[in-house]
Structure formats: C-alpha cells, structure tokens
Scaffold this active site. Structure first.
Site, short mmCIF file in Angstrom:
data_model
loop_
_atom_site.label_atom_id
_atom_site.label_comp_id
_atom_site.label_asym_id
_atom_site.label_seq_id
_atom_site.Cartn_x
_atom_site.Cartn_y
_atom_site.Cartn_z
N SER A 7 -8.11 8.59 10.72
CA SER A 7 -9.07 9.68 10.53
C SER A 7 -8.95 10.23 9.11
O SER A 7 -7.87 10.22 8.51
CB SER A 7 -8.75 10.79 11.53
OG SER A 7 -9.42 11.97 11.20
N TYR A 46 -2.27 16.75 16.17
CA TYR A 46 -3.20 15.62 16.23
C TYR A 46 -3.21 14.87 14.90
O TYR A 46 -3.07 13.64 14.86
CB TYR A 46 -4.62 16.11 16.56
CG TYR A 46 -5.68 15.10 16.21
CD1 TYR A 46 -5.85 13.96 16.98
CD2 TYR A 46 -6.46 15.25 15.06
CE1 TYR A 46 -6.79 13.00 16.62
CE2 TYR A 46 -7.40 14.30 14.69
CZ TYR A 46 -7.56 13.17 15.47
OH TYR A 46 -8.48 12.23 15.10
N LYS A 89 -1.90 10.81 13.59
CA LYS A 89 -2.63 9.80 12.81
C LYS A 89 -1.80 9.40 11.59
O LYS A 89 -1.69 8.22 11.25
CB LYS A 89 -4.00 10.32 12.39
CG LYS A 89 -4.96 10.51 13.56
CD LYS A 89 -5.24 9.19 14.29
CE LYS A 89 -6.02 9.35 15.57
NZ LYS A 89 -6.05 8.14 16.40
C1 UD1 Z 1 -12.50 17.66 13.63
C2 UD1 Z 1 -11.03 17.72 13.39
C3 UD1 Z 1 -10.56 16.39 12.83
C4 UD1 Z 1 -10.93 15.28 13.79
C5 UD1 Z 1 -12.43 15.31 14.02
C6 UD1 Z 1 -12.80 14.24 15.04
C7 UD1 Z 1 -10.52 20.07 12.87
C8 UD1 Z 1 -10.06 21.02 11.83
N1 UD1 Z 1 -10.69 18.81 12.46
O1 UD1 Z 1 -13.14 17.47 12.38
O2 UD1 Z 1 -9.18 16.42 12.64
O3 UD1 Z 1 -10.55 14.05 13.25
O4 UD1 Z 1 -12.82 16.59 14.49
O5 UD1 Z 1 -13.14 14.71 16.26
O6 UD1 Z 1 -10.75 20.44 13.99
N2 UD1 Z 1 -18.74 23.61 13.41
C9 UD1 Z 1 -19.50 24.73 13.66
N3 UD1 Z 1 -19.72 25.11 14.96
C10 UD1 Z 1 -19.21 24.41 16.02
C11 UD1 Z 1 -18.44 23.25 15.76
C12 UD1 Z 1 -18.21 22.89 14.44
O7 UD1 Z 1 -19.97 25.41 12.73
O8 UD1 Z 1 -19.43 24.81 17.16
C13 UD1 Z 1 -18.53 23.19 12.02
C14 UD1 Z 1 -17.07 23.13 11.63
O9 UD1 Z 1 -16.61 24.35 11.16
C15 UD1 Z 1 -17.10 22.04 10.56
C16 UD1 Z 1 -18.23 21.11 11.00
O10 UD1 Z 1 -19.03 21.88 11.89
O11 UD1 Z 1 -17.44 22.58 9.32
C17 UD1 Z 1 -17.74 19.87 11.72
O12 UD1 Z 1 -16.86 20.27 12.75
P1 UD1 Z 1 -16.27 19.23 13.82
O13 UD1 Z 1 -17.36 18.43 14.41
O14 UD1 Z 1 -15.38 19.99 14.74
O15 UD1 Z 1 -15.42 18.20 12.93
P2 UD1 Z 1 -14.22 18.49 11.91
O16 UD1 Z 1 -13.71 19.85 12.01
O17 UD1 Z 1 -14.69 18.02 10.57
#
Ligand code: UD1
Length: 336
Positions: free
Chosen positions: A126, A151, A155
């Site tokens: 990842s 997590y 990795k």
């Molecule tokens: C997350 C994990 C990462 C993992 C990846 C795969 C964290 C910090 N990182 O990545 O380690 O490999 O998932 O599943 O959790 N967001 C919103 N609202 C929401 C959900 C997300 O605004 O309800 C935003 C988040 O703040 C982020 C973006 O959307 O900026 C992507 O979020 P997400 O899909 O959870 O992925 P990551 O955080 O990048």
C-alpha cells in the site's frame, strides 16, 4: 497445461477482480479465503463473468497445518497474496489481531512455498508505507516513513519479511503498492462489499447516494490544496487487477531484474475529496448530501503516484478515468 495460481483473499474486493483477470488471461485459479470479510456468493459471480468456477478452499491462513496440507496437494506455480485485514481504525484498537492475521498468515504462506519449492509471489502492499511523503508524485524510492497505524506497520513489515525471504531462499517477489482502489467490475457482478459503516470515501459516497447513510462527512477543508480538501490517487480496481496479471507474467517469464521488486500502482493524478464528489454527482446525475467537518485523525494532506516504473517495467498503464470508476461504483451499489 495452464499455470495454476493461488489467490489468497480471492473473494475480497481487489482479489475477486484479479481472479477474473487471471482467468481471462488463461490462468487456472485456486482461491483461499476465510470469509472473514467476504461473501461466498462472489464465487458464483466470478464464474458468471468468466464461465469458469474457480477451485475454492475456505482456509484460515493462521492455521499452519491447514496451509501446509493445502500446499502439499495443490500443484501451484505462483501465489498472489491479498488475504489481510485492512481497516486502519480497527488496527489501532486491535493491533495484536492485525499482527497475528497479517503477519502470521504471510509467514505461513511463505513457509509452505519454501517447503513445496514454489518460487513466485506477489504481495498486496500500500502507499500507506510512505506516510506523508516529502514530494509529489511519490516514486518507489521515496523513504518509508514511520507507520501511522498497526495496519500500515503490517504492510511495512510484510515487505521487510519478503526482503529476507527472497535472499535466503532464492525466491522472486513483486510487491505492489496500491494507491486508493475504487470502482467495480463493468458487469456490476462484483465490487467492494464493506461490512458495517465504510471507512473509505467511495463506499461512503455510494451508500449515501443509496440512502443507507444520511450524510457524507468531508474530513477537513483546511488542507493546503486547491480546494482545501485532501488529495488522493483513485485507481480503478480492474486496472489494478490487470497489473497483477502483468506482474505475474513477469515473474513466470523470469523477466524481473531483482528478486524483490516494488511498483507503485496509481493513476499519477491526484483528486481532492470535493472533486471525487463532483465527479460522482456529474456522471450519475445525482446530488449528494454532504457537509464539511473537521479533519480525520491520521489523515495526510496528499498522496499520488509516480507510476512510470510500472509503465516502463511492467508495461502497465491505468486505462480508466475517474468518471468511469464513479459510474461503475454506483452501478454496483444499486445492485446491493
Ligand atoms: C485509507 C488508509 C490507508 C489504506 C487505504 C485502503 C487511513 C489514514 N489510511 O486510505 O492506510 O491503505 O485506506 O483502504 O485511514 N474521506 C472523507 N469522508 C469519508 C471518508 C474519507 O472525507 O467519509 C476522505 C479522507 O479524509 C481522505 C479521502 O477521503 O482524504 C480518502 O479516504 P479513504 O478512502 O479512507 O482512504 P485513505 O485515507 O487515503
């Protein structure tokens, strides 16, 4: 005879799309999955798409003997290892569960490969291994930062274990560092199946559009980005699956230049959270109920891939737009 490939976690999100791609490339696939975060019906869906029912074994990779027994009878040419827990928040609450599952499961598979002289292994890694990288886009030489969660540690540790595995036992490994996988198969027969409240952005978006969640929270609009929301690299799941086939071909054809190779898999383009929402609304003709809330603990500002190494060495390029990813994500959600 077709080459036989073991896909662990083959009923999961990226695993199931990769099984389809492998079968469509002429590989024989055998799946191990403990169904801890997947559903048995995915097996039928795979065969609906490809016309081939993959061989399936409901084995828990923590069970050393069951893993050994399986490997002794199955004649495997290579392993693609997806099976792992992946929820960041849960890993903070239950770190030992994450180490037991993700590390012991990996070690059991590697040990069985050693015993049975299986040489080729592909690891699901990842972009989380980079943490908040100092410069964008992130290439494979970017430093590995201290992990933010158990997590992420699993990795990083997985890749370190593989370093020693290849050198001690003369094996070949490719570690694929995924950015943010999104979307679903164009048939809408397989896709992401989050249990409970989704942690990731896109399943939360589709569930909100479907009325399962009342409102999407956008975590922070005070990041130093073009619209204040965080930037990620959203890569279409079938493009990811395709990269696994290319990585496997490379290992089986002995075209790898080092015993352990690492590749970033991303589009090379970052999108903000608001851009993802706007794209989803536009391609599906919907309005999403969302509001801006505070930042989520542990989130980084931006991450997007330099994917040129995968293009150069694997001959892999992402083909699918964010528009298409968001369209397929919604088509899939509607079937649920
Ligand atoms: C997350 C994990 C990462 C993992 C990846 C795969 C964290 C910090 N990182 O990545 O380690 O490999 O998932 O599943 O959790 N967001 C919103 N609202 C929401 C959900 C997300 O605004 O309800 C935003 C988040 O703040 C982020 C973006 O959307 O900026 C992507 O979020 P997400 O899909 O959870 O992925 P990551 O955080 O990048």
């Amino acid at each position: 005879m077709n080459k036989k490939i073991l896909v662990t976690g083959g009923l999961g999100y990226i695993g199931s799309h990769t099984v389809v791609a492998l079968q469509q490339s002429g590989y024989e696939v055998v799946i191990i999955d403990d169904l801890s975060n997947s559903e048995l019906f995915v097996l039928d869906r795979i065969s609906e798409i490809t016309g081939i029912q993959p061989d399936f074994h409901p084995i828990d990779l923590k069970e050393t003997e069951a893993v050994n027994d399986f490997f002794e009878t199955a004649k495997i040419d290579g392993v693609i290892h997806f099976a792992a827990h992946k929820a960041v928040g849960e890993s903070v609450e239950k770190p030992l569960m994450y180490f037991r599952n993700n590390i012991l499961g990996l070690v059991n598979v590697l040990e069985a490969m050693k015993k049975n002289s299986i040489d080729n292994f592909i690891f699901s890694s990842s972009c989380t291994v980079y943490g908040q990288a100092d410069k964008m886009p992130i290439d494979e030489n970017a430093p590995i930062k201290k992990a933010e969660s158990p997590y992420a540690k699993t990795k990083q540790m997985g890749e370190e274990i593989l370093e020693d595995f290849v050198s001690a036992y003369d094996k070949n490994v490719i570690s694929l560092r995924y950015f943010n996988p999104v979307g679903a198969h164009p048939s809408a027969l397989i896709g992401e199946l989050p249990k409970g409240i989704p942690n990731n952005l896109v399943p939360f978006v589709t569930q909100t559009a479907a009325g399962i969640r009342e409102q999407l929270s956008v975590f922070g609009d005070d990041y130093p980005t073009r619209d204040g929301t965080a930037i990620r690299d959203y890569i279409y799941v079938c493009d990811l699956a395709d990269a696994h086939v290319k990585a496997l071909n490379r290992l089986l054809e002995k075209k790898n230049s080092e015993p352990l190779e690492v590749f970033n898999l991303g589009t090379g383009v970052g999108s903000t959270v608001l851009e993802v929402i706007k794209t989803f609304e536009k391609v599906n003709g919907l309005n999403l109920n969302y509001r801006i809330v505070g930042r989520r603990a542990g989130d980084i500002t931006e991450a997007f891939a330099d994917n040129r190494k995968a293009a150069r060495e694997l001959g892999w390029e992402p083909k699918t737009s964010l528009d298409e990813s968001m369209r397929t994500a919604w088509e899939w959600q509607k079937t649920l």
